[in-house]
Write a protein that holds these residues in place. Structure first.
Motif, PDB file in Angstrom:
ATOM      1  N   VAL A   1     -36.584 -97.460  61.208  1.00 38.37           N
ATOM      2  CA  VAL A   1     -36.537 -98.506  62.335  1.00 38.37           C
ATOM      3  C   VAL A   1     -35.250 -98.848  62.687  1.00 38.37           C
ATOM      4  CG1 VAL A   1     -37.580-100.268  63.719  1.00 38.37           C
ATOM      5  CG2 VAL A   1     -38.983 -99.139  62.126  1.00 38.37           C
ATOM      6  N   GLY A   2     -34.705 -98.313  63.708  1.00 35.00           N
ATOM      7  CA  GLY A   2     -33.176 -98.872  64.093  1.00 35.00           C
ATOM      8  C   GLY A   2     -32.328 -98.008  63.223  1.00 35.00           C
ATOM      9  N   GLY A   3     -32.454 -97.107  62.361  1.00 36.25           N
ATOM     10  CA  GLY A   3     -31.583 -96.452  61.483  1.00 36.25           C
ATOM     11  C   GLY A   3     -31.994 -94.966  61.081  1.00 36.25           C
ATOM     12  N   CYS A   4     -31.061 -94.394  60.058  1.00 38.09           N
ATOM     13  CA  CYS A   4     -31.620 -93.281  59.435  1.00 38.09           C
ATOM     14  C   CYS A   4     -30.957 -93.239  58.137  1.00 38.09           C
ATOM     15  CB  CYS A   4     -31.081 -92.072  60.151  1.00 38.09           C
ATOM     16  SG  CYS A   4     -29.426 -91.910  60.088  1.00 38.09           S
ATOM     17  N   GLY A   5     -31.394 -92.223  57.283  1.00 33.76           N
ATOM     18  CA  GLY A   5     -31.342 -92.245  56.055  1.00 33.76           C
ATOM     19  C   GLY A   5     -29.734 -91.724  55.711  1.00 33.76           C
ATOM     20  N   ARG A   6     -29.314 -92.082  54.469  1.00 36.31           N
ATOM     21  CA  ARG A   6     -27.794 -91.723  54.209  1.00 36.31           C
ATOM     22  C   ARG A   6     -27.728 -90.262  53.872  1.00 36.31           C
ATOM     23  NH1 ARG A   6     -25.936 -96.318  49.871  1.00 36.31           N
ATOM     24  NH2 ARG A   6     -24.578 -94.493  49.532  1.00 36.31           N
ATOM     25  N   THR A   7     -26.552 -89.814  54.101  1.00 35.88           N
ATOM     26  CA  THR A   7     -26.359 -88.311  53.949  1.00 35.88           C
ATOM     27  C   THR A   7     -25.301 -88.221  52.941  1.00 35.88           C
ATOM     28  OG1 THR A   7     -24.634 -88.321  55.746  1.00 35.88           O
ATOM     29  CG2 THR A   7     -26.964 -87.692  56.261  1.00 35.88           C
ATOM     30  N   ASP A   8     -25.007 -88.921  52.155  1.00 32.75           N
ATOM     31  CA  ASP A   8     -24.004 -89.174  51.066  1.00 32.75           C
ATOM     32  C   ASP A   8     -24.390 -88.933  49.811  1.00 32.75           C
ATOM     33  OD1 ASP A   8     -24.829 -91.554  51.556  1.00 32.75           O
ATOM     34  OD2 ASP A   8     -22.564 -92.414  50.592  1.00 32.75           O
ATOM     35  N   PHE A   9     -25.716 -88.793  49.728  1.00 34.33           N
ATOM     36  CA  PHE A   9     -26.206 -88.764  48.099  1.00 34.33           C
ATOM     37  C   PHE A   9     -26.245 -87.127  47.834  1.00 34.33           C
ATOM     38  CE2 PHE A   9     -29.071 -92.356  49.291  1.00 34.33           C
ATOM     39  CZ  PHE A   9     -28.199 -93.261  48.441  1.00 34.33           C
ATOM     40  N   PRO A  10     -26.213 -86.692  46.491  1.00 39.23           N
ATOM     41  CA  PRO A  10     -26.495 -85.308  46.460  1.00 39.23           C
ATOM     42  C   PRO A  10     -27.451 -84.616  47.143  1.00 39.23           C
ATOM     43  CG  PRO A  10     -26.230 -86.587  44.286  1.00 39.23           C
ATOM     44  CD  PRO A  10     -26.231 -87.444  45.385  1.00 39.23           C
ATOM     45  N   GLY A  11     -27.136 -83.374  47.636  1.00 41.21           N
ATOM     46  CA  GLY A  11     -28.074 -82.779  48.799  1.00 41.21           C
ATOM     47  C   GLY A  11     -28.290 -83.202  49.938  1.00 41.21           C
ATOM     48  N   GLY A  12     -27.340 -84.283  50.233  1.00 44.73           N
ATOM     49  CA  GLY A  12     -27.442 -84.815  51.726  1.00 44.73           C
ATOM     50  C   GLY A  12     -26.435 -83.776  52.619  1.00 44.73           C
ATOM     51  N   ASP A  13     -26.660 -83.775  53.750  1.00 43.00           N
ATOM     52  CA  ASP A  13     -25.876 -82.902  54.880  1.00 43.00           C
ATOM     53  C   ASP A  13     -25.784 -83.730  56.188  1.00 43.00           C
ATOM     54  OD1 ASP A  13     -25.140 -79.639  54.883  1.00 43.00           O
ATOM     55  OD2 ASP A  13     -25.299 -80.945  56.685  1.00 43.00           O
ATOM     56  N   THR A  14     -24.791 -84.179  56.681  1.00 45.04           N
ATOM     57  CA  THR A  14     -24.926 -84.763  57.866  1.00 45.04           C
ATOM     58  C   THR A  14     -25.291 -83.959  59.161  1.00 45.04           C
ATOM     59  OG1 THR A  14     -23.335 -86.218  57.003  1.00 45.04           O
ATOM     60  CG2 THR A  14     -23.410 -86.468  59.422  1.00 45.04           C
ATOM     61  N   ALA A  15     -24.942 -82.852  59.047  1.00 47.12           N
ATOM     62  CA  ALA A  15     -25.085 -81.774  60.317  1.00 47.12           C
ATOM     63  C   ALA A  15     -26.619 -81.651  60.123  1.00 47.12           C
ATOM     64  CB  ALA A  15     -24.362 -80.522  60.249  1.00 47.12           C
ATOM     65  N   LEU A  16     -27.196 -81.251  58.910  1.00 45.35           N
ATOM     66  CA  LEU A  16     -28.583 -81.045  58.958  1.00 45.35           C
ATOM     67  C   LEU A  16     -29.273 -82.056  59.263  1.00 45.35           C
ATOM     68  CD1 LEU A  16     -28.876 -78.961  55.778  1.00 45.35           C
ATOM     69  CD2 LEU A  16     -29.055 -78.247  57.967  1.00 45.35           C
TER      70      LEU A  16
END
Ligand SMILES: [Zn+2]
Length: 230
Positions: free
Chosen positions: A157-172
């Protein structure tokens, strides 16, 4: 990996009832999804307070036959072994998140049901559809019921998950959020954490208020995501 168009919702199974509860020290949400006819139920992301999850299931008069895993982060999976031992429920998880689940099980025998994108998961006579939505983790999974979305750590709600943990990917993550943004506006959103101003929201409200859904380009999203941390 196939990406079923989420706009093709005509053949969604009838949705289970939803009961949301907050557990633990990181404002995690778990849900109990239940079939009112058969009283079979699934718990989403068992963690932190398995005793409470079991007590609420008893209070609701339902039997836990499955657990649905949105992703393999510890705060979403650490209750799996205890819940397997207590119920024998099957663990429903995408292939890309399975290794973390098996680490957590540490040899505890469990029935694993792998789900892929677009696949329906039966809960009694009701069901939800798995939407594999990578970006926060390699193969994080949302679960779409007719009228609601279990959004894990993809959409808050009002945000999204981080993408800087292992396995994260901002474009995906951007592409995953675009898929969720295409759901009907009245779709109720049940996020993986209580990070917003309200425990749930709707896709329509998030399209208006969530800065991550309001980004018009991947570059704009990337710049915003890199600034935020939660
Ligand atoms: Zn997470």
């Amino acid at each position: 990996m196939t990406s079923a168009p989420v706009s093709d919702l005509a053949n969604l199974p009838p949705a289970p009832d939803v009961f949301q509860m907050e557990v633990g020290l990181l404002q995690n949400f778990c849900e109990i999804l239940s079939c009112p006819e058969t009283k079979q139920a699934a718990i989403v992301d068992p963690a932190w307070e398995v005793d409470r999850l079991l007590a609420e299931s008893r209070r609701l008069g339902v039997t836990i036959t499955k657990m649905l895993i949105t992703h393999g982060h510890n705060d979403h999976v650490e209750g799996i072994p205890a819940l397997v031992k207590a119920t024998g429920a099957a663990v429903v998880v995408s292939a890309g998140e399975l290794a973390r689940v098996q680490d957590e099980l540490a040899g505890v025998p469990a029935t694993i049901e792998l789900v892929s994108d677009g696949q329906d998961v039966a809960i009694g006579r009701r069901g939800v559809r798995a939407l594999v939505t990578p970006g926060h983790t390699v193969a994080g999974t949302c679960f779409l019921g007719d009228g609601y979305l279990i959004s894990g750590d993809v959409l808050f709600v009002g945000g999204c998950g981080r993408t800087d943990f292992p396995g994260g990917d901002t474009a995906l993550m951007w592409h995953s959020l675009q898929r969720l943004a295409a759901l009907p506006e009245e779709t109720r959103v049940y996020p993986g954490h209580d990070y917003g101003s309200t425990p749930t929201s709707t896709i329509g409200r998030e399209l208006l208020e969530n800065p991550y859904l309001r980004c018009e380009t991947l570059d704009a999203f990337r710049a915003l995501r890199d600034r935020g941390r939660k």
